[in-house]
Design an enzyme around this catalytic site. Structure first.
Site, PDB file in Angstrom:
ATOM      1  N   ALA A 222     -33.357 -26.781 -35.214  1.00 28.17           N
ATOM      2  CA  ALA A 222     -33.488 -25.347 -35.470  1.00 28.17           C
ATOM      3  C   ALA A 222     -32.138 -24.661 -35.599  1.00 28.17           C
ATOM      4  CB  ALA A 222     -34.300 -24.689 -34.353  1.00 28.17           C
ATOM      5  N   GLU A 223     -31.153 -25.134 -34.831  1.00 20.04           N
ATOM      6  CA  GLU A 223     -29.845 -24.460 -34.812  1.00 20.04           C
ATOM      7  C   GLU A 223     -28.988 -24.813 -36.017  1.00 20.04           C
ATOM      8  OE1 GLU A 223     -28.589 -22.221 -32.923  1.00 20.04           O
ATOM      9  OE2 GLU A 223     -30.079 -22.079 -31.327  1.00 20.04           O
ATOM     10  N   SER A 224     -28.868 -26.100 -36.327  1.00 22.91           N
ATOM     11  CA  SER A 224     -27.905 -26.519 -37.355  1.00 22.91           C
ATOM     12  C   SER A 224     -28.473 -27.500 -38.370  1.00 22.91           C
ATOM     13  CB  SER A 224     -26.694 -27.172 -36.684  1.00 22.91           C
ATOM     14  OG  SER A 224     -27.085 -28.414 -36.085  1.00 22.91           O
TER      15      SER A 224
ATOM     16  N   TYR B  17     -37.893 -18.606 -34.238  1.00 26.70           N
ATOM     17  CA  TYR B  17     -37.130 -19.704 -33.630  1.00 26.70           C
ATOM     18  C   TYR B  17     -37.984 -20.464 -32.623  1.00 26.70           C
ATOM     19  CZ  TYR B  17     -33.318 -21.943 -31.013  1.00 26.70           C
ATOM     20  OH  TYR B  17     -32.491 -22.842 -30.387  1.00 26.70           O
TER      21      TYR B  17
END
Length: 294
Positions: A173-175, A260
């Site tokens: 999800a972040e990168s 998210y």
């Protein structure tokens, strides 16, 4: 196996002790006569494998000794004694020539065993379901780079008390597994550490995969402790900050944060995660009734 509960701790000496107590109660030898108590002890011993106790119960029912005569109950106990190796009981069972009736004490044990078996089956089902949910992410580790990064996760996750699946979901999800990712808020690396968070967890090289993962895991572990293992709250805080979660009484009403959390839970659907309560005091949010949270 039937009657495992009654038999599991009953050795020969224990069965004999039950039988001797039952004999004394049946005949009033040194104690007041109590046929009901005697039958309870005989039943306990018989279900634990004592042929003599089963035979005695058959005799009590066949002759109506202190209880109404019942050939059906007598047949049950003589049949049980015969199965345990008592030849006289086999002859008595044949002589009665009637179908066996199930005694109440046997029914009680069977029902208890059925409840225990059902509870154990449910525990196994939940454990299997949890394993499936916690490992579902593996089907999505499908590139060489993801495999390389997940090797680091597998090495570090046990040290931080984290499920690899949760770490995978956060990295994705972040990168999306881009070691060099930088956001418009200057969040950096695989787990998108902002400079303040990197400093908080002693990360000096945010674009080094292992160091970044260490920092992200440290923060995630702390958040899980702060929110006492509540995954949606912890990952919402990873995105928006623990202060925002506390202020809003739950997942903040930000579209980005809510999306998210959904993306995390797509790959890690468990809502609870083990946590180390010694790391920090719980969020004040957790002191509120569940109905008051958002």
């Amino acid at each position: 196996m039937l009657f495992a509960i009654a038999a599991q701790a009953a050795d020969v000496a224990q069965r004999q002790a039950w039988r001797e107590q039952a004999i004394a109660l049946e005949h009033g030898e040194g104690v007041p006569r109590d046929t009901v108590a005697a039958m309870g002890l005989y039943c306990q011993a018989a279900l634990a494998g004592d042929a003599a106790s089963a035979y005695n119960l058959g005799w009590i029912h066949a002759n109506g000794r202190g209880v109404p005569r019942s050939d059906g109950l007598a047949a049950h106990w003589f049949a049980r004694a015969a199965l345990l190796g008592d030849d006289k009981a086999e002859a008595m069972f044949k002589r009665l020539g009637v179908p066996a009736d199930k005694p109440d004490c046997v029914r009680v044990v069977e029902e208890r065993e059925a409840r225990v078996a059902a509870a154990q089956a449910e525990e196994r089902r939940l454990a299997d379901e949890k394993l499936t949910m916690s490992t579902a992410y593996r089907a999505h580790v499908d590139t060489a780079e993801q495999q390389r990064i997940m090797k680091i996760v597998y090495k570090l996750a046990p040290r931080y008390g984290l499920e690899p699946g949760l770490v995978y979901a956060v990295i994705r999800a972040e990168s999306n597994f881009n070691v060099h990712a930088v956001s418009d808020k200057n969040a950096q690396g695989l787990m998108q550490l902002i400079p303040e968070t990197a400093a908080r967890f002693a990360v000096t090289q945010p674009f080094d995969a292992e160091q970044n993962i260490r920092g992200g895991m440290s923060y995630l572990r702390w958040l899980l402790s702060y929110f006492r293992g509540q995954v949606p709250l912890a990952v919402a805080a990873y995105n928006a900050g623990e202060g925002a979660v506390d202020r809003h009484g739950g997942i903040p009403p930000f579209a980005e944060t809510r999306d998210y959390v959904r993306r995390i839970q797509r790959f890690y659907a468990l809502t609870e995660h083990p946590f180390d309560a010694a790391l920090t005091s719980p969020s004040p949010l957790l002191l509120q009734p569940v109905s008051a949270r958002h």
